[in-house]
Design a protein around this motif. Structure first.
Motif, PDB file in Angstrom:
ATOM      1  N   GLN A  78      25.848  -3.561  -9.537  1.00 21.96           N
ATOM      2  CA  GLN A  78      26.601  -2.841  -8.515  1.00 21.96           C
ATOM      3  C   GLN A  78      26.049  -1.427  -8.311  1.00 21.96           C
ATOM      4  OE1 GLN A  78      30.515  -3.527 -10.182  1.00 21.96           O
ATOM      5  NE2 GLN A  78      30.878  -5.245  -8.796  1.00 21.96           N
ATOM      6  N   GLU A  79      25.669  -0.790  -9.403  1.00 25.77           N
ATOM      7  CA  GLU A  79      25.093   0.545  -9.291  1.00 25.77           C
ATOM      8  C   GLU A  79      23.729   0.483  -8.590  1.00 25.77           C
ATOM      9  OE1 GLU A  79      24.008   4.297 -12.141  1.00 25.77           O
ATOM     10  OE2 GLU A  79      25.663   2.994 -12.731  1.00 25.77           O
ATOM     11  N   ALA A  80      22.936  -0.541  -8.919  1.00 25.81           N
ATOM     12  CA  ALA A  80      21.636  -0.710  -8.266  1.00 25.81           C
ATOM     13  C   ALA A  80      21.813  -0.907  -6.761  1.00 25.81           C
ATOM     14  CB  ALA A  80      20.891  -1.897  -8.867  1.00 25.81           C
ATOM     15  N   SER A  81      22.852  -1.618  -6.385  1.00 28.75           N
ATOM     16  CA  SER A  81      23.114  -1.861  -4.973  1.00 28.75           C
ATOM     17  C   SER A  81      23.436  -0.560  -4.242  1.00 28.75           C
ATOM     18  CB  SER A  81      24.262  -2.858  -4.819  1.00 28.75           C
ATOM     19  OG  SER A  81      24.463  -3.167  -3.463  1.00 28.75           O
ATOM     20  N   VAL A  82      24.214   0.291  -4.885  1.00 30.57           N
ATOM     21  CA  VAL A  82      24.617   1.553  -4.261  1.00 30.57           C
ATOM     22  C   VAL A  82      23.460   2.556  -4.235  1.00 30.57           C
ATOM     23  CG1 VAL A  82      26.134   3.565  -4.529  1.00 30.57           C
ATOM     24  CG2 VAL A  82      27.056   1.267  -4.830  1.00 30.57           C
ATOM     25  N   THR A  83      22.737   2.654  -5.371  1.00 25.45           N
ATOM     26  CA  THR A  83      21.702   3.684  -5.499  1.00 25.45           C
ATOM     27  C   THR A  83      20.314   3.207  -5.083  1.00 25.45           C
ATOM     28  OG1 THR A  83      21.243   3.110  -7.809  1.00 25.45           O
ATOM     29  CG2 THR A  83      22.947   4.786  -7.396  1.00 25.45           C
ATOM     30  N   ASP A 129      16.113  -3.523   3.397  1.00 26.50           N
ATOM     31  CA  ASP A 129      16.883  -4.556   4.096  1.00 26.50           C
ATOM     32  C   ASP A 129      18.266  -4.584   3.434  1.00 26.50           C
ATOM     33  OD1 ASP A 129      18.077  -6.857   5.085  1.00 26.50           O
ATOM     34  OD2 ASP A 129      16.264  -8.092   4.879  1.00 26.50           O
ATOM     35  N   LEU A 130      19.133  -3.710   3.911  1.00 26.82           N
ATOM     36  CA  LEU A 130      20.423  -3.488   3.256  1.00 26.82           C
ATOM     37  C   LEU A 130      21.334  -4.704   3.300  1.00 26.82           C
ATOM     38  CD1 LEU A 130      21.147   0.172   4.424  1.00 26.82           C
ATOM     39  CD2 LEU A 130      19.963  -0.626   2.370  1.00 26.82           C
ATOM     40  N   GLU A 131      21.339  -5.406   4.417  1.00 32.65           N
ATOM     41  CA  GLU A 131      22.224  -6.569   4.530  1.00 32.65           C
ATOM     42  C   GLU A 131      21.817  -7.667   3.543  1.00 32.65           C
ATOM     43  OE1 GLU A 131      23.721  -9.915   7.750  1.00 32.65           O
ATOM     44  OE2 GLU A 131      22.762  -8.097   8.482  1.00 32.65           O
ATOM     45  N   SER A 132      20.539  -7.987   3.511  1.00 37.41           N
ATOM     46  CA  SER A 132      20.064  -9.027   2.591  1.00 37.41           C
ATOM     47  C   SER A 132      20.257  -8.598   1.140  1.00 37.41           C
ATOM     48  CB  SER A 132      18.594  -9.341   2.854  1.00 37.41           C
ATOM     49  OG  SER A 132      18.435  -9.880   4.145  1.00 37.41           O
ATOM     50  N   LYS A 133      19.991  -7.333   0.851  1.00 37.53           N
ATOM     51  CA  LYS A 133      20.188  -6.799  -0.505  1.00 37.53           C
ATOM     52  C   LYS A 133      21.641  -6.978  -0.926  1.00 37.53           C
ATOM     53  CE  LYS A 133      21.610  -2.946  -0.828  1.00 37.53           C
ATOM     54  NZ  LYS A 133      22.835  -2.201  -1.084  1.00 37.53           N
TER      55      LYS A 133
END
Length: 137
Positions: A96-101, A50-54
């Motif tokens: 931020q890295e967790a969000s991207v990867t 769920d990319l938007e919520s993440k």
């Protein structure tokens, strides 16, 4: 769905009430708890893709960590404050890295660090809280 919205509204009102009557020490505790809750939520959002919520949740985590950084008292203990500031910056990088990867291990790392800081913060005695409040008055 209605019940969930009702619970969310209640939690928001409850949090606003807590913050309105909270001393600075309690505000920091609430910020840390909010970051931890959102980090846990974000792990579920990553697992469900769920990319938007993440993204929304991790953006809020970064905002909270920045609020914790802004709350640091640079006059109290400069070396400790510098170390905490650096640690918070590291946490933000990891989030931020967790969000991207989409790496939940990075979120676990940040949660572990934040739990350690919160654990130490929670151990501050009432006497020390009062002394800090008087020093800042």
């Amino acid at each position: 769905m209605y019940t969930n919205k009702g619970i969310q509204a209640y939690k928001k009102d409850s949090l606003k009430s807590d913050l309105a009557s909270a001393d600075p020490h309690r505000v920091i505790q609430l910020l840390m708890q909010g970051a931890l809750e959102r980090l846990a939520l974000s792990k579920g959002f990553i697992e469900r893709k769920d990319l938007e919520s993440k993204s929304q949740t991790l953006t809020r985590v970064v905002e909270i960590i920045n609020a914790l950084r802004d709350a640091l008292d640079r006059d109290a203990n400069p070396e400790l404050v510098d170390n905490l500031n650096d640690l918070y910056a590291y946490m933000i990088d990891q989030v931020q890295e967790a969000s991207v990867t989409m790496d939940v291990q990075k979120i676990d790392l940040v949660m572990g660090l934040l739990l350690q800081i919160k654990g130490a913060w929670d151990q501050i005695s009432e006497i020390d809280k009062q002394a800090a409040a008087q020093a800042n008055a």
